[in-house]
Design a protein around this motif. Structure first.
Motif, PDB file in Angstrom:
ATOM      1  N   TYR A  39       0.157   6.212  -0.561  1.00  0.00           N
ATOM      2  CA  TYR A  39       0.393   4.771  -0.400  1.00  0.00           C
ATOM      3  C   TYR A  39       0.481   4.038  -1.742  1.00  0.00           C
ATOM      4  O   TYR A  39       0.943   2.893  -1.792  1.00  0.00           O
ATOM      5  N   LYS A  40       0.040   4.660  -2.823  1.00  0.00           N
ATOM      6  CA  LYS A  40       0.038   3.978  -4.109  1.00  0.00           C
ATOM      7  C   LYS A  40       1.453   3.640  -4.572  1.00  0.00           C
ATOM      8  O   LYS A  40       1.629   2.747  -5.408  1.00  0.00           O
ATOM      9  N   GLY A  41       2.428   4.337  -4.048  1.00  0.00           N
ATOM     10  CA  GLY A  41       3.805   4.031  -4.401  1.00  0.00           C
ATOM     11  C   GLY A  41       4.338   2.783  -3.707  1.00  0.00           C
ATOM     12  O   GLY A  41       5.432   2.311  -4.040  1.00  0.00           O
ATOM     13  N   PHE A  42       3.568   2.263  -2.754  1.00  0.00           N
ATOM     14  CA  PHE A  42       4.029   1.101  -1.984  1.00  0.00           C
ATOM     15  C   PHE A  42       3.044  -0.074  -2.019  1.00  0.00           C
ATOM     16  O   PHE A  42       3.443  -1.213  -1.787  1.00  0.00           O
ATOM     17  N   ILE A  43       1.777   0.212  -2.288  1.00  0.00           N
ATOM     18  CA  ILE A  43       0.744  -0.814  -2.199  1.00  0.00           C
ATOM     19  C   ILE A  43      -0.102  -0.782  -3.458  1.00  0.00           C
ATOM     20  O   ILE A  43      -0.516   0.292  -3.920  1.00  0.00           O
ATOM     21  N   ASP A  44      -0.369  -1.952  -4.029  1.00  0.00           N
ATOM     22  CA  ASP A  44      -1.222  -2.062  -5.205  1.00  0.00           C
ATOM     23  C   ASP A  44      -2.602  -1.477  -4.921  1.00  0.00           C
ATOM     24  O   ASP A  44      -3.162  -1.665  -3.845  1.00  0.00           O
ATOM     25  N   ALA A  45      -3.152  -0.754  -5.899  1.00  0.00           N
ATOM     26  CA  ALA A  45      -4.415  -0.049  -5.704  1.00  0.00           C
ATOM     27  C   ALA A  45      -5.544  -0.991  -5.291  1.00  0.00           C
ATOM     28  O   ALA A  45      -6.405  -0.639  -4.474  1.00  0.00           O
ATOM     29  N   GLY A  46      -5.549  -2.202  -5.843  1.00  0.00           N
ATOM     30  CA  GLY A  46      -6.591  -3.164  -5.488  1.00  0.00           C
ATOM     31  C   GLY A  46      -6.519  -3.578  -4.035  1.00  0.00           C
ATOM     32  O   GLY A  46      -7.543  -3.708  -3.352  1.00  0.00           O
ATOM     33  N   LEU A  47      -5.308  -3.788  -3.532  1.00  0.00           N
ATOM     34  CA  LEU A  47      -5.129  -4.142  -2.121  1.00  0.00           C
ATOM     35  C   LEU A  47      -5.368  -2.943  -1.220  1.00  0.00           C
ATOM     36  O   LEU A  47      -5.897  -3.085  -0.113  1.00  0.00           O
ATOM     37  N   LEU A  48      -4.981  -1.777  -1.700  1.00  0.00           N
ATOM     38  CA  LEU A  48      -5.062  -0.568  -0.885  1.00  0.00           C
ATOM     39  C   LEU A  48      -6.487  -0.291  -0.427  1.00  0.00           C
ATOM     40  O   LEU A  48      -6.718   0.120   0.713  1.00  0.00           O
ATOM     41  N   ARG A  49      -7.435  -0.531  -1.297  1.00  0.00           N
ATOM     42  CA  ARG A  49      -8.842  -0.264  -0.958  1.00  0.00           C
ATOM     43  C   ARG A  49      -9.340  -1.135   0.183  1.00  0.00           C
ATOM     44  O   ARG A  49     -10.264  -0.756   0.903  1.00  0.00           O
ATOM     45  N   ARG A  50      -8.752  -2.292   0.336  1.00  0.00           N
ATOM     46  CA  ARG A  50      -9.222  -3.232   1.360  1.00  0.00           C
ATOM     47  C   ARG A  50      -8.419  -3.152   2.658  1.00  0.00           C
ATOM     48  O   ARG A  50      -8.683  -3.895   3.597  1.00  0.00           O
ATOM     49  N   MET A  51      -7.424  -2.288   2.696  1.00  0.00           N
ATOM     50  CA  MET A  51      -6.557  -2.194   3.874  1.00  0.00           C
ATOM     51  C   MET A  51      -7.020  -1.084   4.812  1.00  0.00           C
ATOM     52  O   MET A  51      -7.374   0.005   4.365  1.00  0.00           O
ATOM     53  N   SER A  52      -6.966  -1.373   6.093  1.00  0.00           N
ATOM     54  CA  SER A  52      -7.257  -0.351   7.092  1.00  0.00           C
ATOM     55  C   SER A  52      -6.047   0.568   7.247  1.00  0.00           C
ATOM     56  O   SER A  52      -4.967   0.309   6.707  1.00  0.00           O
ATOM     57  N   LYS A  53      -6.234   1.629   8.000  1.00  0.00           N
ATOM     58  CA  LYS A  53      -5.168   2.614   8.189  1.00  0.00           C
ATOM     59  C   LYS A  53      -3.907   1.988   8.756  1.00  0.00           C
ATOM     60  O   LYS A  53      -2.799   2.259   8.270  1.00  0.00           O
ATOM     61  N   ILE A  54      -4.038   1.147   9.751  1.00  0.00           N
ATOM     62  CA  ILE A  54      -2.858   0.580  10.412  1.00  0.00           C
ATOM     63  C   ILE A  54      -2.106  -0.372   9.488  1.00  0.00           C
ATOM     64  O   ILE A  54      -0.871  -0.454   9.522  1.00  0.00           O
ATOM     65  N   LEU A  55      -2.836  -1.090   8.630  1.00  0.00           N
ATOM     66  CA  LEU A  55      -2.177  -1.986   7.674  1.00  0.00           C
ATOM     67  C   LEU A  55      -1.439  -1.186   6.608  1.00  0.00           C
ATOM     68  O   LEU A  55      -0.329  -1.544   6.210  1.00  0.00           O
ATOM     69  N   ARG A  56      -2.043  -0.093   6.150  1.00  0.00           N
ATOM     70  CA  ARG A  56      -1.376   0.748   5.166  1.00  0.00           C
ATOM     71  C   ARG A  56      -0.076   1.317   5.732  1.00  0.00           C
ATOM     72  O   ARG A  56       0.962   1.309   5.057  1.00  0.00           O
ATOM     73  N   MET A  57      -0.146   1.816   6.960  1.00  0.00           N
ATOM     74  CA  MET A  57       1.048   2.379   7.581  1.00  0.00           C
ATOM     75  C   MET A  57       2.145   1.331   7.701  1.00  0.00           C
ATOM     76  O   MET A  57       3.314   1.589   7.380  1.00  0.00           O
ATOM     77  N   SER A  58       1.785   0.154   8.164  1.00  0.00           N
ATOM     78  CA  SER A  58       2.772  -0.896   8.420  1.00  0.00           C
ATOM     79  C   SER A  58       3.446  -1.367   7.138  1.00  0.00           C
ATOM     80  O   SER A  58       4.680  -1.492   7.076  1.00  0.00           O
ATOM     81  N   VAL A  59       2.648  -1.633   6.112  1.00  0.00           N
ATOM     82  CA  VAL A  59       3.211  -2.136   4.854  1.00  0.00           C
ATOM     83  C   VAL A  59       4.087  -1.073   4.190  1.00  0.00           C
ATOM     84  O   VAL A  59       5.182  -1.363   3.695  1.00  0.00           O
ATOM     85  N   ALA A  60       3.634   0.178   4.200  1.00  0.00           N
ATOM     86  CA  ALA A  60       4.424   1.245   3.581  1.00  0.00           C
ATOM     87  C   ALA A  60       5.760   1.438   4.286  1.00  0.00           C
ATOM     88  O   ALA A  60       6.808   1.572   3.637  1.00  0.00           O
ATOM     89  N   CYS A  61       5.735   1.461   5.615  1.00  0.00           N
ATOM     90  CA  CYS A  61       6.987   1.619   6.373  1.00  0.00           C
ATOM     91  C   CYS A  61       7.919   0.435   6.149  1.00  0.00           C
ATOM     92  O   CYS A  61       9.139   0.606   6.019  1.00  0.00           O
ATOM     93  N   ALA A  62       7.354  -0.777   6.108  1.00  0.00           N
ATOM     94  CA  ALA A  62       8.170  -1.970   5.896  1.00  0.00           C
ATOM     95  C   ALA A  62       8.864  -1.924   4.541  1.00  0.00           C
ATOM     96  O   ALA A  62      10.073  -2.175   4.430  1.00  0.00           O
ATOM     97  N   LYS A  63       8.111  -1.579   3.489  1.00  0.00           N
ATOM     98  CA  LYS A  63       8.704  -1.522   2.151  1.00  0.00           C
ATOM     99  C   LYS A  63       9.716  -0.383   2.040  1.00  0.00           C
ATOM    100  O   LYS A  63      10.742  -0.518   1.357  1.00  0.00           O
TER     101      LYS A  63
END
Length: 321
Positions: A39-63
């Motif tokens: 996920y680091k290729g799609f989401i900033d590391a600082g935000l990534l730590r605070r995101m749940s699994k479903i949020l990580r999946m959604s943001v990565a797929c969207a980007k």
């Protein structure tokens, strides 16, 4: 006509950034796990730590969809979800039971169903139309309908998708209710870029979609859907359906057996996705991938009967059809 110009899925199959995955996926096993990308290729590391699994999946797929479609921003963000952010919901309810006094707001804020659409918007810096649809197993079909209506109003490049996650508590409920599930409970997120104009990125066209609640005649509704789109049963090259059981399909199995001579043209997509409320979004991506690999597939019907009282129908056509 509406066109899918990008598709991205994170699931228990090797679907993410893997064109042609439909040729080698295998039925899930009880031990199958979610295949998460870096996920680091799609989401900033600082935000990534605070995101749940479903949020990580959604943001990565969207980007990933936005990169595939070669656009800077979608005109709108529309998400369908049946159960929403279950992990954060569980955390919030546990806090209610265990913490005295004021509760920390984070778990509550991130537990609402529209958190995914909101988080995608924040990650993209998008200020357009933002909507979440939650109608249980037909949430994705309603999100897709909303996107099609926006395109009719001359909007462009709509980001539409769906996501749901499984938590251990769901398995406990299933065991306590003695539910004999044919497939494992899973997580998944699928997103698409939908446009009204054919372009170099167009993968397939979406002829129509329909979401029906409290359905009583599945076979009749399917035939009416096909007729209204000038499509005959014999025109279907592939039918992807959710075959929970003979009872839940409400006569669907009998209808499908009459659709085509070859049994291989009727595929139960739950074998590959597992069970979560918005699996029909996975089925759409599976159909898109199959149609790109096999040019003989001109008309594909996705038939969602995950819940007996709901019916979701989506008709895809090749861009050359």
């Amino acid at each position: 006509m509406y066109y899918i110009s990008a598709a991205s899925t994170i699931s228990h199959q090797p679907t993410f950034q893997n064109a042609g995955f439909s040729t080698f996926i295998e039925p899930l096993h009880e031990s199958s796990g979610l295949l998460s990308p870096d996920y680091k290729g799609f989401i900033d590391a600082g935000l990534l730590r605070r995101m749940s699994k479903i949020l990580r999946m959604s943001v990565a797929c969207a980007k990933d969809c936005i990169q595939q479609a070669g656009i800077e921003q979608p005109s709108a963000i529309i998400v369908g979800t049946g159960l929403g952010c279950l992990l954060d919901t569980e955390k919030f309810l546990n806090n209610v039971l265990t913490i005295e006094g004021l509760l920390p707001p984070t778990s509550f804020i991130q537990s609402t169903h529209n958190t995914m659409a909101g988080q995608i918007s924040l990650s993209l810096g998008n200020h357009g139309y933002n909507m979440t649809h939650t109608q249980n197993s037909i949430s994705f079909e309603n999100a897709l309908l909303d996107a099609m209506l926006l395109l009719d109003e001359n909007e462009e490049n709509i980001l539409v998708g769906a996501a749901d996650e499984a938590i251990n508590f769901l398995n406990e409920i299933s065991d306590n209710l003695h539910l004999q599930l044919q497939y494992p409970l899973t997580s998944g997120a699928s997103f698409f870029i939908l446009t009204s104009l054919k372009n170099n990125y167009s993968l397939v066209s979406v002829k129509d979609t329909r979401a029906i609640g409290l359905v009583s005649d599945v076979s009749g509704q399917i035939m009416d859907f096909l007729t209204s789109n000038d499509c005959h049963v014999q025109d279907l090259d592939l039918v992807l359906f959710s075959g929970m059981s003979e009872d839940s399909t409400n006569g669907l199995a009998a209808l499908l057996s009459n659709l085509v001579v070859e049994e291989k043209k009727c595929v139960d997509y739950l074998r590959f996705s597992g069970i979560y409320p918005t699996t029909s979004a996975f089925a759409v991506h599976l159909a898109v991938d199959k149609m790109k690999k096999d040019q003989s597939l001109k008309n594909v019907l996705i038939c969602n009967t995950l819940i007996q009282s709901n019916l979701g129908l989506t008709l895809l056509q090749s861009v050359e059809a």
